[in-house]
Design an enzyme around this catalytic site. Structure first.
Site, PDB file in Angstrom:
ATOM      1  N   ARG A  13     -57.530  16.571 -30.525  1.00 37.83           N
ATOM      2  CA  ARG A  13     -58.147  16.548 -29.191  1.00 37.83           C
ATOM      3  C   ARG A  13     -57.071  16.285 -28.140  1.00 37.83           C
ATOM      4  O   ARG A  13     -55.900  16.161 -28.445  1.00 37.83           O
ATOM      5  CB  ARG A  13     -59.237  15.473 -29.121  1.00 37.83           C
ATOM      6  CG  ARG A  13     -58.730  14.074 -29.436  1.00 37.83           C
ATOM      7  CD  ARG A  13     -59.835  13.021 -29.356  1.00 37.83           C
ATOM      8  NE  ARG A  13     -60.830  13.143 -30.422  1.00 37.83           N
ATOM      9  CZ  ARG A  13     -62.118  13.417 -30.209  1.00 37.83           C
ATOM     10  NH1 ARG A  13     -62.566  13.573 -28.983  1.00 37.83           N
ATOM     11  NH2 ARG A  13     -62.964  13.507 -31.218  1.00 37.83           N
ATOM     12  N   GLY A  14     -57.471  16.220 -26.892  1.00 34.58           N
ATOM     13  CA  GLY A  14     -56.564  15.839 -25.812  1.00 34.58           C
ATOM     14  C   GLY A  14     -55.405  16.802 -25.617  1.00 34.58           C
ATOM     15  O   GLY A  14     -55.547  18.020 -25.757  1.00 34.58           O
ATOM     16  N   ASN A  84     -46.795  14.258 -31.019  1.00 33.88           N
ATOM     17  CA  ASN A  84     -47.721  13.905 -29.958  1.00 33.88           C
ATOM     18  C   ASN A  84     -48.698  12.790 -30.327  1.00 33.88           C
ATOM     19  O   ASN A  84     -49.252  12.143 -29.439  1.00 33.88           O
ATOM     20  CB  ASN A  84     -48.511  15.174 -29.576  1.00 33.88           C
ATOM     21  CG  ASN A  84     -49.725  14.879 -28.727  1.00 33.88           C
ATOM     22  OD1 ASN A  84     -49.608  14.539 -27.550  1.00 33.88           O
ATOM     23  ND2 ASN A  84     -50.904  14.986 -29.326  1.00 33.88           N
ATOM     24  N   SER A 135     -43.884   8.694 -22.276  1.00 37.11           N
ATOM     25  CA  SER A 135     -44.865   8.424 -21.233  1.00 37.11           C
ATOM     26  C   SER A 135     -44.163   7.842 -20.016  1.00 37.11           C
ATOM     27  O   SER A 135     -43.028   7.358 -20.098  1.00 37.11           O
ATOM     28  CB  SER A 135     -45.902   7.419 -21.750  1.00 37.11           C
ATOM     29  OG  SER A 135     -46.730   6.931 -20.714  1.00 37.11           O
ATOM     30  N   TYR A 148     -48.015  -0.403 -25.823  1.00 40.19           N
ATOM     31  CA  TYR A 148     -47.831   1.006 -25.474  1.00 40.19           C
ATOM     32  C   TYR A 148     -46.509   1.200 -24.749  1.00 40.19           C
ATOM     33  O   TYR A 148     -45.756   2.134 -25.040  1.00 40.19           O
ATOM     34  CB  TYR A 148     -49.001   1.450 -24.602  1.00 40.19           C
ATOM     35  CG  TYR A 148     -49.076   2.935 -24.351  1.00 40.19           C
ATOM     36  CD1 TYR A 148     -49.487   3.808 -25.347  1.00 40.19           C
ATOM     37  CD2 TYR A 148     -48.757   3.462 -23.105  1.00 40.19           C
ATOM     38  CE1 TYR A 148     -49.569   5.173 -25.115  1.00 40.19           C
ATOM     39  CE2 TYR A 148     -48.839   4.830 -22.860  1.00 40.19           C
ATOM     40  CZ  TYR A 148     -49.245   5.679 -23.870  1.00 40.19           C
ATOM     41  OH  TYR A 148     -49.334   7.027 -23.634  1.00 40.19           O
TER      42      TYR A 148
END
Length: 294
Positions: A13-14, A84, A135, A148
């Site tokens: 997904r995403g 990913n 990120s 994160y």
């Protein structure tokens, strides 16, 4: 991308699923790796008859190795790898569930390392391209996302190191930095009773960008074998001011973190640390369920 075999982790997904569909429309052959078989099967069907899917966990080396070997056997080569797979779990370090904190690093940092380790021999043969998904969190360390932030900073450092190590061998390495994009993971954070308000209250960097905008940037970067992919472009210039950013974050934290800290403790008291700090979104839930079975 015509004729290229592209392996994407976190493809259920995403970003992973959307980039897979776009690359398939440009002629690539997709090898999809993830945790949710029903979702993976649907994405593979969307990507055409040559696409394949493999259920594998990036925190389990044997599981991932089996998938990579099966992909290489089926297609005879791997030209592009997009590392990913990732999760995010909101919470302040002092109070969130330690098991969740460590799980984020296991998926987002060590999962990327395992992906690199197992696919690199094939990329060396094809003189391929490796894209590691970091990120904006590697640059701007937002309170409440420490695990994160740490993992994505590590991914950036890994990519920068690999780029120098592999250039003479014909393998190009890119690092993708993106801010908040409209995915299940980000929507899951926004649903958190404490940290959703913290995220949406961030000036400028709190904006959520459309998924298709990120897909455009990713596919362009993969096609060009770019050393960096910025979603959006202002992340590049922002990196110039890295030394100043922690001071700005600390200044802003003086106004919102004390209240959020109290609210987080109250939420943990009401729901428990595991529920309050669990990985966000449907993908995060899938990973949590998988981890519970290990």
């Amino acid at each position: 991308m015509a004729g290229k075999v592209v392996l994407i982790t976190g493809a259920s997904r995403g970003i992973g699923a959307a980039v897979a569909r776009r690359l398939a429309s440009e002629g690539a052959t997709l090898a999809l790796v993830g945790l949710e078989p029903d979702e993976l099967k649907q994405v593979a069907e969307d990507c055409g008859p040559d696409a394949g899917w493999w259920e594998a966990d990036v925190t389990d080396t044997d599981s991932l190795r089996t998938a990579v070997e099966a992909i290489a056997e089926r297609y005879g080569r791997i030209d592009v790898v997009v590392a990913n797979a990732g999760i995010a779990a909101p919470g302040f370090t002092r109070s969130m569930d330690p098991a969740v904190w460590e799980c984020v690093l296991d998926v987002d940092l060590y999962g990327v390392w395992r992906t690199v380790h197992l696919t690199l021999p094939h990329l060396l043969e094809s003189k391929g391209y490796l894209l590691l998904v970091s990120s904006l969190a590697a640059v701007v360390h937002i309170p409440g996302l420490a695990a994160y932030n740490v993992s994505k900073a590590g991914v950036e450092a890994m990519g920068n190191s690999l780029r120098a190590e592999l250039k003479h061998l014909g393998v190009d390495v890119g690092v993708a930095h993106m801010t908040f994009v409209d995915t299940d993971m980000v929507r899951g954070i926004d649903e958190h009773p404490v940290f959703g308000k913290v995220r949406t209250g961030l000036p400028m960097i709190g904006r959520t960008y459309p998924l298709e905008f990120a897909v455009d940037k990713f596919t362009q970067g993969i096609g060009k074998r770019s050393r960096v992919v910025h979603v959006p472009g202002w992340i590049g210039p922002l990196k110039i001011f890295r030394a100043l950013i922690p001071h700005l974050v600390e200044l802003g934290a003086r106004f919102n973190v004390p209240k959020a800290d109290r609210a987080a403790l109250a939420d943990i008291e009401a729901r428990g640390a595991a529920a309050s700090s669990r990985a966000s979104g449907a993908g995060g839930r899938a990973d949590t369920e998988k981890a519970a079975k290990r």
